[in-house]
Design a protein around this motif. Structure first.
Motif, short mmCIF file in Angstrom:
data_model
loop_
_atom_site.label_atom_id
_atom_site.label_comp_id
_atom_site.label_asym_id
_atom_site.label_seq_id
_atom_site.Cartn_x
_atom_site.Cartn_y
_atom_site.Cartn_z
N GLU A 8 0.83 -1.21 0.00
CA GLU A 8 0.00 0.00 0.00
C GLU A 8 0.86 1.26 0.00
O GLU A 8 0.49 2.28 -0.59
N ARG A 9 2.01 1.21 0.66
CA ARG A 9 2.94 2.34 0.65
C ARG A 9 3.38 2.65 -0.79
O ARG A 9 3.36 3.80 -1.24
N LEU A 10 3.80 1.60 -1.50
CA LEU A 10 4.29 1.80 -2.87
C LEU A 10 3.17 2.27 -3.79
O LEU A 10 3.39 3.11 -4.67
N LEU A 11 1.97 1.73 -3.60
CA LEU A 11 0.83 2.19 -4.39
C LEU A 11 0.54 3.65 -4.13
O LEU A 11 0.31 4.44 -5.05
N LYS A 93 8.83 -4.41 11.03
CA LYS A 93 7.82 -4.86 10.08
C LYS A 93 6.46 -5.08 10.73
O LYS A 93 5.43 -4.69 10.17
N GLN A 94 6.45 -5.68 11.91
CA GLN A 94 5.16 -5.97 12.56
C GLN A 94 4.43 -4.69 12.93
O GLN A 94 3.21 -4.59 12.79
N ALA A 101 -0.87 -0.38 7.33
CA ALA A 101 -1.61 -1.02 6.23
C ALA A 101 -2.93 -0.30 5.97
O ALA A 101 -3.26 0.03 4.83
N VAL A 102 -3.70 -0.05 7.03
CA VAL A 102 -4.98 0.66 6.87
C VAL A 102 -4.73 2.12 6.51
O VAL A 102 -5.40 2.68 5.63
N GLU A 103 -3.76 2.75 7.17
CA GLU A 103 -3.45 4.16 6.91
C GLU A 103 -3.14 4.40 5.44
O GLU A 103 -3.69 5.31 4.80
N PHE A 104 -2.27 3.58 4.88
CA PHE A 104 -1.87 3.77 3.49
C PHE A 104 -2.98 3.39 2.52
O PHE A 104 -3.14 4.01 1.46
N PHE A 105 -3.75 2.36 2.88
CA PHE A 105 -4.89 1.99 2.04
C PHE A 105 -5.87 3.16 1.93
O PHE A 105 -6.31 3.53 0.83
N TRP A 132 -10.41 -6.66 7.39
CA TRP A 132 -11.54 -7.00 8.25
C TRP A 132 -11.07 -7.25 9.68
O TRP A 132 -11.71 -6.81 10.65
N GLY A 133 -9.94 -7.93 9.83
CA GLY A 133 -9.40 -8.17 11.16
C GLY A 133 -9.10 -6.87 11.89
O GLY A 133 -9.39 -6.73 13.08
N ARG A 134 -8.54 -5.91 11.19
CA ARG A 134 -8.26 -4.61 11.81
C ARG A 134 -9.56 -3.88 12.09
O ARG A 134 -9.71 -3.24 13.14
N LEU A 135 -10.50 -3.97 11.17
CA LEU A 135 -11.76 -3.24 11.34
C LEU A 135 -12.54 -3.78 12.53
O LEU A 135 -13.17 -3.01 13.27
N GLU A 136 -12.50 -5.09 12.74
CA GLU A 136 -13.17 -5.67 13.91
C GLU A 136 -12.63 -5.06 15.20
O GLU A 136 -13.38 -4.81 16.15
N LYS A 137 -11.32 -4.81 15.23
CA LYS A 137 -10.69 -4.24 16.43
C LYS A 137 -10.97 -2.74 16.56
O LYS A 137 -11.05 -2.21 17.68
N LEU A 138 -11.11 -2.06 15.43
CA LEU A 138 -11.26 -0.60 15.45
C LEU A 138 -12.70 -0.13 15.32
O LEU A 138 -12.97 1.06 15.44
#
Length: 210
Positions: A8-11, A93-94, A101-105, A132-138
């Motif tokens: 997502e960063r490169l995109l 990396k983690q 990942a979400v920020e850049f998306f 979806w996994g991140r969205l469930e948490k946020l």
């Protein structure tokens, strides 16, 4: 193996480069130059980036934004593309994956969907599950300012409650589209909304997001 955040960063860097420094974005008041400066400040100036959350640091954030906005646009894009400094927390990396990942998306779509003739991305199953996994948490955090009950629903039927309450609006879409919706991009998210007409109208105007 490349992480979602790295892709997502490169995109995002490619989209910013192609759009040029003065193209519109979905971030109110920001053109591509300001959006690029925001990404760089967030990643390279932690002393100032705290101003995104804390009013006491807002003056420092504004100063850093002004400094980076004045830099050559090509330099900003290259700083995004090459990633954080080695000693940055985002170089792990983690942490990069969780934080970016979400920020850049979202910011990549801020550039894409502000241009004419855009279309939703084709769902990429592995990335969709990650979003979806991140969205469930946020979900409860991004939905805390919803004026109505808010349920997020994937096309396969999986759901997450973003805010309890009545009346309830159920928002259905792919995880990427639900992510955009929950981060305040309701106008461009390719989703369907099911609920009372007045409740739906109120939700569309709500200040969702972090």
């Amino acid at each position: 193996m490349s992480t979602h955040a790295k892709r997502e960063r490169l995109l995002l860097a490619d989209l910013l480069e192609a759009a040029g420094p003065d193209a519109p974005t979905l971030c109110q008041g920001w053109r591509t130059r300001e959006l690029a400066a925001h990404v760089v400040v967030r990643e390279r100036r932690p002393d100032a980036a705290g101003g995104l959350l804390l009013n006491v640091l807002k003056a420092r954030l504004d100063k850093a934004m002004a400094q980076y906005t004045a830099r050559p646009y090509e330099e900003l894009v290259q700083l995004i593309r090459t990633g954080p400094p080695r000693l940055s927390v985002y170089s792990v990396k983690q942490i990069d994956e969780v934080a970016n990942a979400v920020e850049f998306f979202v910011h990549a779509e801020d550039v894409r969907r502000a241009q004419p003739d855009w279309s939703p991305r084709e769902p990429y199953p592995v990335f969709a599950d990650s979003l979806w996994g991140r969205l469930e948490k946020l979900a409860r955090l991004t939905g805390r300012r919803s004026p109505v009950g808010l349920v997020l629903r994937r096309p396969d039927g999986r759901t997450a409650v973003a805010r309890k309450g009545v009346p309830v609006v159920t928002v259905t879409g792919e995880p990427g589209e639900l992510t955009l919706f929950c981060f305040g991009r309701q106008d461009v998210a390719a989703v369907s909304l099911d609920g009372d007409e007045e409740a739906v109208a109120r939700l569309k105007k709500a200040p969702l997001g972090l």
